[in-house]
Scaffold this active site. Structure first.
Site, short mmCIF file in Angstrom:
data_model
loop_
_atom_site.label_atom_id
_atom_site.label_comp_id
_atom_site.label_asym_id
_atom_site.label_seq_id
_atom_site.Cartn_x
_atom_site.Cartn_y
_atom_site.Cartn_z
N THR A 1 0.67 -1.39 -0.02
CA THR A 1 0.03 -0.19 0.22
C THR A 1 0.93 1.08 0.06
O THR A 1 1.89 1.19 0.32
CB THR A 1 -0.89 0.33 1.41
OG1 THR A 1 -1.65 1.41 1.04
CG2 THR A 1 -0.15 -0.01 2.52
N ARG A 2 0.24 2.39 -0.50
CA ARG A 2 1.15 3.71 -0.39
C ARG A 2 0.21 4.54 0.68
O ARG A 2 0.62 5.85 0.90
CB ARG A 2 1.19 4.27 -1.65
CG ARG A 2 -0.44 4.73 -2.29
CD ARG A 2 0.05 5.32 -3.59
NE ARG A 2 -1.32 6.06 -3.89
CZ ARG A 2 -2.21 5.63 -4.59
NH1 ARG A 2 -2.29 4.32 -4.83
NH2 ARG A 2 -3.34 6.73 -4.79
N HIS B 1 -5.37 2.03 7.84
CA HIS B 1 -6.80 2.36 8.33
C HIS B 1 -7.41 0.93 8.62
O HIS B 1 -6.99 0.11 8.31
CB HIS B 1 -7.45 3.31 7.72
CG HIS B 1 -7.87 3.20 6.35
ND1 HIS B 1 -8.83 2.22 6.03
CD2 HIS B 1 -7.34 3.87 5.34
CE1 HIS B 1 -8.81 2.20 4.56
NE2 HIS B 1 -8.02 3.21 4.04
N HIS C 1 -7.56 -1.85 5.87
CA HIS C 1 -6.54 -2.34 5.94
C HIS C 1 -6.28 -3.58 6.80
O HIS C 1 -6.10 -4.59 6.59
CB HIS C 1 -5.33 -1.72 5.84
CG HIS C 1 -5.38 -0.51 4.90
ND1 HIS C 1 -4.88 0.84 4.86
CD2 HIS C 1 -5.46 -0.65 3.54
CE1 HIS C 1 -4.99 1.50 3.96
NE2 HIS C 1 -5.50 0.67 2.89
N ARG D 1 -9.46 -2.86 -3.44
CA ARG D 1 -10.41 -2.04 -4.36
C ARG D 1 -9.33 -0.90 -4.96
O ARG D 1 -8.61 -0.43 -4.25
CB ARG D 1 -11.45 -1.23 -3.53
CG ARG D 1 -12.31 -0.21 -4.31
CD ARG D 1 -13.29 0.31 -3.10
NE ARG D 1 -13.91 1.57 -3.93
CZ ARG D 1 -13.33 2.89 -4.38
NH1 ARG D 1 -12.09 2.97 -4.09
NH2 ARG D 1 -14.06 3.66 -4.89
#
Ligand SMILES: [Zn+2]
Length: 355
Positions: free
Chosen positions: A163-164, A168, A171, A257
């Site tokens: 992820t970048r 939260h 995740h 997503r």
């Protein structure tokens, strides 16, 4: 290193790509791509060998006067020689490739903008790296080191998460669900160049650290930064993220997503659709997640696969929404973000505002 050697100055992206090539993160690539390789990738999502590969890996340079076929040219980054390229060829990069890669030629797209702004010439050839990694600002484990760490833990199934965004609850839901099923979690947040609107890498890493310290079983998580940069190429970049994690030794990769998307250039499940099409030949199994939300009626984090309620009670937990609330100084409710994580983000944003 011969002091009289010709040299090319790398920018942060070029240095990152050279490092990833040299350490095997981009295997089977051993160098920056030739015109034939890049065209094949752009047109058919595969290398000339037929192996799936989604994005051209190019070394763009304006220093065309130093290029000689067969010459070994020093690669410099931040005032020092970090590696070398043995030139096999150089070519003019067609601007039309941008639309094929990104699905748009809109220069408001950060990937397209970077692609069309780069120097016209790309130089191809095998890459060597000989500086130590920290001198170039890289902090992540190499693929070989990661594979050794996985072997030492005795894990058979390893699920990667890229992820970048600051972590939260969406995740966390995905990570916990994965930890129920797989032996180990390979937490591999991207820390190379991103858009200035994204939360800085060191802040995101602190968020992960606090989650690992306070909430997740530390011994089941292999946590190291990924020294790659964001291309924002959506579906094609999702395929690259999968291949790279295969090279680091993961057996599975979590794809949520709008993976690697930006703005509204890609449909929320375009990346999953492209990965479904190539999964048989990837050498790593993608694990797909539906949109994650907090449902007021369930009083839980859920997806459409686990909650039967109407969406009016759903709080969508998206990275975009986290960034928006931070920018406007709005609260991050606990359904959205752990209070410890929210505190790190608020402090970091206040420092940015006061700077
Ligand atoms: Zn519900």
């Amino acid at each position: 290193m011969n002091e009289n050697m010709q040299s090319i100055e790398l920018d942060a992206r070029g240095a990152s790509d050279a490092w990833l090539i040299a350490t095997g993160a981009f295997a089977p690539l051993a160098g920056f791509m030739t015109h034939r390789e890049a065209r094949c990738v752009v047109e058919s999502l595969a290398l000339p060998s037929g192996e799936v590969w989604p994005l051209p890996i190019l070394l763009r340079t304006a220093r065309t006067s130093v290029l000689r076929r067969g010459a070994r040219i020093s690669l410099r980054y931040g005032e020092r020689a970090v590696g070398a390229i043995t030139v096999s060829e150089w070519f003019s990069v067609p601007r039309s490739w941008a639309a094929a890669i990104y699905g748009t030629d809109d220069v408001a797209h950060p990937g397209v903008a970077a692609f069309v702004k780069g120097p016209q010439t790309a130089v191809a050839g095998a890459v060597e790296w000989f500086a130590d990694r920290s001198s170039a600002g890289f902090g992540g484990l190499t693929p070989a080191e990661t594979r050794a760490a996985i072997a030492a833990r005795g894990w058979t199934t390893v699920v990667a998460f890229q992820t970048r965004n600051p972590i939260h609850r969406a995740h966390e839901y995905i990570l916990r669900t994965a930890l129920e099923v797989f032996d180990g979690l390979f937490l591999h947040p991207l820390v190379g160049e991103t858009r200035s609107e994204d939360v800085p890498a060191e802040v995101r890493l602190r968020c992960y650290e606090v989650l690992l310290e306070r909430y997740l079983p530390r011994e089941r998580v292999l946590f190291t930064p990924f020294d790659g940069w964001m291309r924002y190429a959506g579906p094609r970049e999702a395929v690259l993220h999968a291949i790279v994690r295969r090279n680091f030794g993961a057996t599975h990769i979590l794809i949520g997503r709008d993976h690697a998307g930006v703005g509204s250039y890609y449909g929320p499940f375009d990346a999953q659709a492209l990965l479904r099409g190539v999964r048989a030949s990837l050498g790593i199994e993608p694990v797909f997640f539906d949109e994650v939300f907090h449902c007021a009626r369930c009083d839980a984090v859920a997806t459409r696969r686990t909650c039967s309620h109407e969406p009016d009670g759903h709080l969508l937990l998206s990275g975009t929404e986290v960034r928006r609330r931070l920018r406007n100084g709005e609260d991050l409710p606990k359904e959205f973000t752990r209070p410890e994580v929210a505190e790190i983000l608020r402090t970091a944003m206040a420092e940015v505002r006061d700077a």
